[in-house]
Enzyme design. Sequence first.
Site, PDB file in Angstrom:
ATOM      1  N   ARG A  28       0.860  -1.198   0.000  1.00 37.70           N
ATOM      2  CA  ARG A  28       0.000   0.000   0.000  1.00 37.70           C
ATOM      3  C   ARG A  28       0.892   1.243   0.000  1.00 37.70           C
ATOM      4  O   ARG A  28       2.127   1.154   0.040  1.00 37.70           O
ATOM      5  CB  ARG A  28      -0.931  -0.003   1.212  1.00 37.70           C
ATOM      6  CG  ARG A  28      -0.193   0.219   2.515  1.00 37.70           C
ATOM      7  CD  ARG A  28      -1.131   0.382   3.695  1.00 37.70           C
ATOM      8  NE  ARG A  28      -0.426   1.030   4.792  1.00 37.70           N
ATOM      9  CZ  ARG A  28      -0.893   1.182   6.017  1.00 37.70           C
ATOM     10  NH1 ARG A  28      -2.085   0.703   6.328  1.00 37.70           N
ATOM     11  NH2 ARG A  28      -0.188   1.805   6.936  1.00 37.70           N
ATOM     12  N   ASP A  49       5.687  -7.657   2.161  1.00 38.86           N
ATOM     13  CA  ASP A  49       4.964  -6.845   3.143  1.00 38.86           C
ATOM     14  C   ASP A  49       4.426  -7.763   4.229  1.00 38.86           C
ATOM     15  O   ASP A  49       4.363  -8.989   4.041  1.00 38.86           O
ATOM     16  CB  ASP A  49       3.799  -6.097   2.456  1.00 38.86           C
ATOM     17  CG  ASP A  49       3.441  -4.789   3.157  1.00 38.86           C
ATOM     18  OD1 ASP A  49       3.001  -4.855   4.327  1.00 38.86           O
ATOM     19  OD2 ASP A  49       3.613  -3.719   2.567  1.00 38.86           O
ATOM     20  N   ASP A  75       8.560  -9.978   6.789  1.00 40.02           N
ATOM     21  CA  ASP A  75       8.481  -9.235   8.048  1.00 40.02           C
ATOM     22  C   ASP A  75       9.885  -8.749   8.390  1.00 40.02           C
ATOM     23  O   ASP A  75      10.748  -9.536   8.801  1.00 40.02           O
ATOM     24  CB  ASP A  75       7.923 -10.118   9.171  1.00 40.02           C
ATOM     25  CG  ASP A  75       7.753  -9.319  10.457  1.00 40.02           C
ATOM     26  OD1 ASP A  75       8.187  -8.133  10.502  1.00 40.02           O
ATOM     27  OD2 ASP A  75       7.191  -9.865  11.422  1.00 40.02           O
ATOM     28  N   TYR A 169      10.782   7.423  15.232  1.00 43.95           N
ATOM     29  CA  TYR A 169      10.751   7.405  13.759  1.00 43.95           C
ATOM     30  C   TYR A 169      11.818   8.317  13.175  1.00 43.95           C
ATOM     31  O   TYR A 169      12.567   7.924  12.276  1.00 43.95           O
ATOM     32  CB  TYR A 169       9.356   7.831  13.307  1.00 43.95           C
ATOM     33  CG  TYR A 169       9.180   7.971  11.810  1.00 43.95           C
ATOM     34  CD1 TYR A 169       8.949   6.847  11.013  1.00 43.95           C
ATOM     35  CD2 TYR A 169       9.216   9.220  11.195  1.00 43.95           C
ATOM     36  CE1 TYR A 169       8.773   6.979   9.644  1.00 43.95           C
ATOM     37  CE2 TYR A 169       9.037   9.356   9.830  1.00 43.95           C
ATOM     38  CZ  TYR A 169       8.815   8.224   9.056  1.00 43.95           C
ATOM     39  OH  TYR A 169       8.628   8.367   7.697  1.00 43.95           O
ATOM     40  N   LYS A 173      15.045   7.342  10.805  1.00 46.67           N
ATOM     41  CA  LYS A 173      15.280   7.861   9.449  1.00 46.67           C
ATOM     42  C   LYS A 173      16.645   8.569   9.362  1.00 46.67           C
ATOM     43  O   LYS A 173      17.292   8.543   8.318  1.00 46.67           O
ATOM     44  CB  LYS A 173      14.135   8.782   9.022  1.00 46.67           C
ATOM     45  CG  LYS A 173      12.801   8.057   8.859  1.00 46.67           C
ATOM     46  CD  LYS A 173      12.900   6.944   7.818  1.00 46.67           C
ATOM     47  CE  LYS A 173      11.549   6.280   7.554  1.00 46.67           C
ATOM     48  NZ  LYS A 173      11.607   5.325   6.437  1.00 46.67           N
ATOM     49  N   THR A 207      -0.940   8.437   6.516  1.00 45.64           N
ATOM     50  CA  THR A 207      -0.793   9.785   7.071  1.00 45.64           C
ATOM     51  C   THR A 207      -2.142  10.444   7.350  1.00 45.64           C
ATOM     52  O   THR A 207      -2.200  11.624   7.684  1.00 45.64           O
ATOM     53  CB  THR A 207       0.051  10.691   6.148  1.00 45.64           C
ATOM     54  OG1 THR A 207      -0.490  10.645   4.826  1.00 45.64           O
ATOM     55  CG2 THR A 207       1.499  10.273   6.113  1.00 45.64           C
TER      56      THR A 207
HETATM   57  P1  NAD Z   1       2.613   2.853   4.714  1.00 50.02           P
HETATM   58  O1  NAD Z   1       2.432   2.507   6.137  1.00 50.02           O
HETATM   59  O2  NAD Z   1       1.415   2.865   3.840  1.00 50.02           O
HETATM   60  O3  NAD Z   1       3.692   1.927   4.032  1.00 50.02           O
HETATM   61  C1  NAD Z   1       4.620   1.166   4.711  1.00 50.02           C
HETATM   62  C2  NAD Z   1       4.482  -0.274   4.261  1.00 50.02           C
HETATM   63  O4  NAD Z   1       5.442  -1.051   4.977  1.00 50.02           O
HETATM   64  C3  NAD Z   1       3.092  -0.838   4.585  1.00 50.02           C
HETATM   65  O5  NAD Z   1       2.573  -1.540   3.490  1.00 50.02           O
HETATM   66  C4  NAD Z   1       3.376  -1.735   5.770  1.00 50.02           C
HETATM   67  O6  NAD Z   1       2.490  -2.827   5.887  1.00 50.02           O
HETATM   68  C5  NAD Z   1       4.796  -2.194   5.464  1.00 50.02           C
HETATM   69  N1  NAD Z   1       5.451  -2.709   6.664  1.00 50.02           N
HETATM   70  C6  NAD Z   1       5.361  -2.228   7.927  1.00 50.02           C
HETATM   71  N2  NAD Z   1       6.057  -2.992   8.767  1.00 50.02           N
HETATM   72  C7  NAD Z   1       6.623  -3.969   8.022  1.00 50.02           C
HETATM   73  C8  NAD Z   1       7.441  -5.078   8.331  1.00 50.02           C
HETATM   74  N3  NAD Z   1       7.802  -5.347   9.589  1.00 50.02           N
HETATM   75  N4  NAD Z   1       7.842  -5.886   7.337  1.00 50.02           N
HETATM   76  C9  NAD Z   1       7.457  -5.630   6.058  1.00 50.02           C
HETATM   77  N5  NAD Z   1       6.654  -4.614   5.703  1.00 50.02           N
HETATM   78  C10 NAD Z   1       6.246  -3.796   6.689  1.00 50.02           C
HETATM   79  O7  NAD Z   1       3.317   4.282   4.683  1.00 50.02           O
HETATM   80  P2  NAD Z   1       3.909   5.154   3.493  1.00 50.02           P
HETATM   81  O8  NAD Z   1       3.586   6.544   3.833  1.00 50.02           O
HETATM   82  O9  NAD Z   1       3.547   4.630   2.164  1.00 50.02           O
HETATM   83  O10 NAD Z   1       5.462   4.971   3.769  1.00 50.02           O
HETATM   84  C11 NAD Z   1       6.374   4.408   2.857  1.00 50.02           C
HETATM   85  C12 NAD Z   1       7.773   4.897   3.196  1.00 50.02           C
HETATM   86  O11 NAD Z   1       7.844   6.301   2.986  1.00 50.02           O
HETATM   87  C13 NAD Z   1       8.180   4.679   4.645  1.00 50.02           C
HETATM   88  O12 NAD Z   1       9.567   4.396   4.705  1.00 50.02           O
HETATM   89  C14 NAD Z   1       7.914   6.014   5.284  1.00 50.02           C
HETATM   90  O13 NAD Z   1       8.683   6.222   6.440  1.00 50.02           O
HETATM   91  C15 NAD Z   1       8.341   6.925   4.154  1.00 50.02           C
HETATM   92  N6  NAD Z   1       7.798   8.291   4.248  1.00 50.02           N
HETATM   93  C16 NAD Z   1       6.459   8.498   4.132  1.00 50.02           C
HETATM   94  C17 NAD Z   1       5.996   9.798   4.212  1.00 50.02           C
HETATM   95  C18 NAD Z   1       4.528  10.111   4.107  1.00 50.02           C
HETATM   96  O14 NAD Z   1       4.175  11.252   4.421  1.00 50.02           O
HETATM   97  N7  NAD Z   1       3.684   9.203   3.653  1.00 50.02           N
HETATM   98  C19 NAD Z   1       6.891  10.852   4.393  1.00 50.02           C
HETATM   99  C20 NAD Z   1       8.233  10.592   4.513  1.00 50.02           C
HETATM  100  C21 NAD Z   1       8.680   9.293   4.415  1.00 50.02           C
END
Ligand code: NAD
Length: 262
Positions: A28, A49, A75, A169, A173, A207
């Site tokens: 996702r 995932d 995982d 978090y 990062k 988010t």
């Molecule tokens: P999200 O939670 O939708 O995506 C993260 C995905 O990682 C999910 O599908 C989740 O199930 C999976 N995941 C979580 N734990 C896991 C595990 N133990 N093993 C395998 N998979 C696992 O969030 P997102 O916003 O799409 O984030 C994607 C990346 O972008 C992340 O690294 C996040 O930190 C980074 N990010 C997002 C934003 C934002 O505003 N959305 C901003 C900066 C950075």
Amino acid sequence: MRESAVSAQSAMQGALAGRRVIVTGGARGLGADFVTTLAAAGARVVFGDVLHEAGEALAQSLAAQGHDVAFAALDLAQPDSIAAFVEHAAQRMGGIDALINNAAITNSGGKFAHEISVPTWDAVMDVNVRGTWLMCTAAQRFLADSGRGAIVNIASDTALWGAPKLLAYVASKGAVIAMTHSLAREFGAQGITVNAIAPGLTEVEATAYVPAERHAFYLDGRALQRAQVPEDVTGPVLFLLTDAARFVTGQLLPVNGGFVMN
Ligand code: NAD
């Protein structure tokens, strides 16, 4: 499809055809956008995932459109799961050319530093930091064999501007950014590039919980004053996998409409 998604896709067309890519957290959010755009650009993808149902559903819908995409359970909190995932992906695709370390957990959102529990801190570090490290080392020999191996680590601009109430978090990062620098030097000898992208606050399911004030704070602070969407991040990430970026390594690229500039 948004205009930006179409342009990211057409810019990558050909540049990534046949490329064997693994993506973590692809079920996702941003990860699903990377997977979908990679598939449309003709790349072969295995993504992992903890969300098995959503992952299988995405893989099936892309496979039904004729794309070479598969989901596998992963995982990142479990070292054995990481090793098994990478082996499976390499076997299925006959090697690995690129790795996108995208999966992460936030968990510490909305809490002050003193309110975060030790188990929460450890869980965030296990997935975001240890998981990224172990993915890189598990994939290293396959990326070396590729001859054009590329890793893109998804960091966050929260580590650049000092976002409050998100400490575990943000620290994780910051570690991802630091690992990107050191791994670029270690893996450079094998011709593997290692770069990081730091997205700003992006509109995804994950988010939706972020308070309206923080969304407004980002919106006001951007040079480009509109909401950030996943497609904004996908183009720069995929560019770093192409042959056009073979001499770019150890770099951090913030992708946030100019909210943080480095
Ligand atoms: P999200 O939670 O939708 O995506 C993260 C995905 O990682 C999910 O599908 C989740 O199930 C999976 N995941 C979580 N734990 C896991 C595990 N133990 N093993 C395998 N998979 C696992 O969030 P997102 O916003 O799409 O984030 C994607 C990346 O972008 C992340 O690294 C996040 O930190 C980074 N990010 C997002 C934003 C934002 O505003 N959305 C901003 C900066 C950075």
